[in-house]
Motif scaffolding. Structure first.
Motif, PDB file in Angstrom:
ATOM      1  N   PRO A   1      -1.587 -32.733  -5.686  1.00 26.15           N
ATOM      2  CA  PRO A   1      -2.648 -31.720  -5.799  1.00 26.15           C
ATOM      3  C   PRO A   1      -2.642 -31.053  -7.172  1.00 26.15           C
ATOM      4  O   PRO A   1      -1.668 -31.122  -7.907  1.00 26.15           O
ATOM      5  N   GLY A   2      -3.760 -30.427  -7.479  1.00 25.19           N
ATOM      6  CA  GLY A   2      -3.872 -29.667  -8.720  1.00 25.19           C
ATOM      7  C   GLY A   2      -4.359 -30.513  -9.881  1.00 25.19           C
ATOM      8  O   GLY A   2      -4.365 -31.738  -9.829  1.00 25.19           O
ATOM      9  N   PRO A   3      -4.784 -29.845 -10.955  1.00 28.10           N
ATOM     10  CA  PRO A   3      -5.221 -30.583 -12.149  1.00 28.10           C
ATOM     11  C   PRO A   3      -4.024 -31.181 -12.879  1.00 28.10           C
ATOM     12  O   PRO A   3      -3.006 -30.530 -13.063  1.00 28.10           O
ATOM     13  N   ARG A   4      -4.136 -32.427 -13.257  1.00 26.14           N
ATOM     14  CA  ARG A   4      -3.069 -33.135 -13.972  1.00 26.14           C
ATOM     15  C   ARG A   4      -3.687 -34.053 -15.017  1.00 26.14           C
ATOM     16  O   ARG A   4      -4.755 -34.593 -14.813  1.00 26.14           O
ATOM     17  N   ARG A   5      -2.977 -34.248 -16.106  1.00 27.01           N
ATOM     18  CA  ARG A   5      -3.451 -35.180 -17.129  1.00 27.01           C
ATOM     19  C   ARG A   5      -3.322 -36.618 -16.639  1.00 27.01           C
ATOM     20  O   ARG A   5      -4.219 -37.427 -16.817  1.00 27.01           O
ATOM     21  N   VAL A   6      -2.197 -36.948 -15.999  1.00 27.58           N
ATOM     22  CA  VAL A   6      -1.999 -38.275 -15.400  1.00 27.58           C
ATOM     23  C   VAL A   6      -1.884 -38.061 -13.891  1.00 27.58           C
ATOM     24  O   VAL A   6      -1.030 -37.313 -13.438  1.00 27.58           O
ATOM     25  N   ARG A   7      -2.778 -38.706 -13.133  1.00 26.43           N
ATOM     26  CA  ARG A   7      -2.815 -38.501 -11.686  1.00 26.43           C
ATOM     27  C   ARG A   7      -2.660 -39.844 -10.974  1.00 26.43           C
ATOM     28  O   ARG A   7      -3.584 -40.645 -10.923  1.00 26.43           O
ATOM     29  N   PRO A   8      -1.474 -40.107 -10.405  1.00 32.90           N
ATOM     30  CA  PRO A   8      -1.274 -41.347  -9.645  1.00 32.90           C
ATOM     31  C   PRO A   8      -1.810 -41.196  -8.227  1.00 32.90           C
ATOM     32  O   PRO A   8      -1.992 -40.083  -7.725  1.00 32.90           O
ATOM     33  N   TYR A   9      -2.073 -42.320  -7.573  1.00 25.49           N
ATOM     34  CA  TYR A   9      -2.504 -42.299  -6.176  1.00 25.49           C
ATOM     35  C   TYR A   9      -2.080 -43.585  -5.474  1.00 25.49           C
ATOM     36  O   TYR A   9      -1.816 -44.613  -6.106  1.00 25.49           O
ATOM     37  N   LEU A  10      -2.023 -43.505  -4.148  1.00 25.44           N
ATOM     38  CA  LEU A  10      -1.693 -44.631  -3.280  1.00 25.44           C
ATOM     39  C   LEU A  10      -2.605 -44.516  -2.068  1.00 25.44           C
ATOM     40  O   LEU A  10      -2.716 -43.439  -1.486  1.00 25.44           O
ATOM     41  N   GLY A  11      -3.276 -45.611  -1.695  1.00 22.69           N
ATOM     42  CA  GLY A  11      -4.258 -45.513  -0.623  1.00 22.69           C
ATOM     43  C   GLY A  11      -4.319 -46.710   0.295  1.00 22.69           C
ATOM     44  O   GLY A  11      -3.788 -47.781   0.007  1.00 22.69           O
ATOM     45  N   LEU A  12      -4.999 -46.493   1.439  1.00 23.56           N
ATOM     46  CA  LEU A  12      -5.253 -47.517   2.457  1.00 23.56           C
ATOM     47  C   LEU A  12      -6.738 -47.520   2.785  1.00 23.56           C
ATOM     48  O   LEU A  12      -7.368 -46.460   2.833  1.00 23.56           O
ATOM     49  N   GLY A  13      -7.288 -48.700   3.036  1.00 21.54           N
ATOM     50  CA  GLY A  13      -8.702 -48.782   3.381  1.00 21.54           C
ATOM     51  C   GLY A  13      -9.025 -50.042   4.156  1.00 21.54           C
ATOM     52  O   GLY A  13      -8.178 -50.914   4.359  1.00 21.54           O
TER      53      GLY A  13
END
Length: 175
Positions: free
Chosen positions: A91-103
């Motif tokens: 959460p929050g503003p970040r310069r580098v924002r990683p993510y992991l997802g399912l779909g």
């Protein structure tokens, strides 16, 4: 009771100013992936590789741990799409924002591999991961890797499966 009225009025005023001062920050990001590559593994162990391009979107709130995203990508051999995936991100503003997802993914092959084969919509699951790097001015660079597992036939629960692994690099913009 008369002493509570000024106290309640001050409390209501503070709460109202707090609510108006900090509306939830939301962000809709659209990314164009002109550079992508994929490897499709079929049920017999054969592999097919190629280049692909795509378009992706994501929606998040700064204070939230989850975001919603999706994409569509196409090449000469196939088109695949994930209309919606749920992603975990810091959460929050970040310069580098990683993510992991399912779909849940859909795939249609453009060219028939066998003479008696029919074109069908293939359903499968997707695991995706990536990161966005903020550039400023509402622009960001994006890199994403996806693993998708599709039914080799029209039935999503068929035992014959094929895997699609792909990677993409692109440029995005917050709207």
């Amino acid at each position: 009771m008369r002493r509570l009225h000024p106290l309640l009025a001050c409390l209501c005023g503070l709460l109202a100013s707090r609510v108006q001062a900090q509306p939830p920050a939301r962000s809709l990001g659209v990314t164009v992936f002109p550079v992508g590559a994929y490897v499709l593994s079929d049920t017999e162990g054969g592999r097919e590789a190629g280049y692909s391009a795509g378009l992706a979107w994501s929606y998040r709130r700064e204070a939230s741990l989850l975001e919603v995203g999706g994409h569509v990508a196409s090449s000469r051999q196939l088109t695949e799409a994930t209309p919606m995936s749920l992603r975990i991100t810091p959460p929050g503003p970040r310069r580098v924002r990683p993510y992991l997802g399912l779909g849940l993914s859909l795939m249609v092959a453009h060219a028939l591999r066998e003479e008696g084969a029919t074109r069908s919509l293939q359903l499968g699951a997707e695991l995706c991961g990536g990161f966005d790097v903020e550039l400023g001015g509402g622009l960001f660079l994006s890199a994403e890797a996806r693993y998708q597992n599709f039914s080799a036939t029209g039935s999503p629960f068929a035992g014959e499966r094929q895997a699609l692994s792909s990677g993409f690099l692109g440029l995005g913009m917050h709207l």
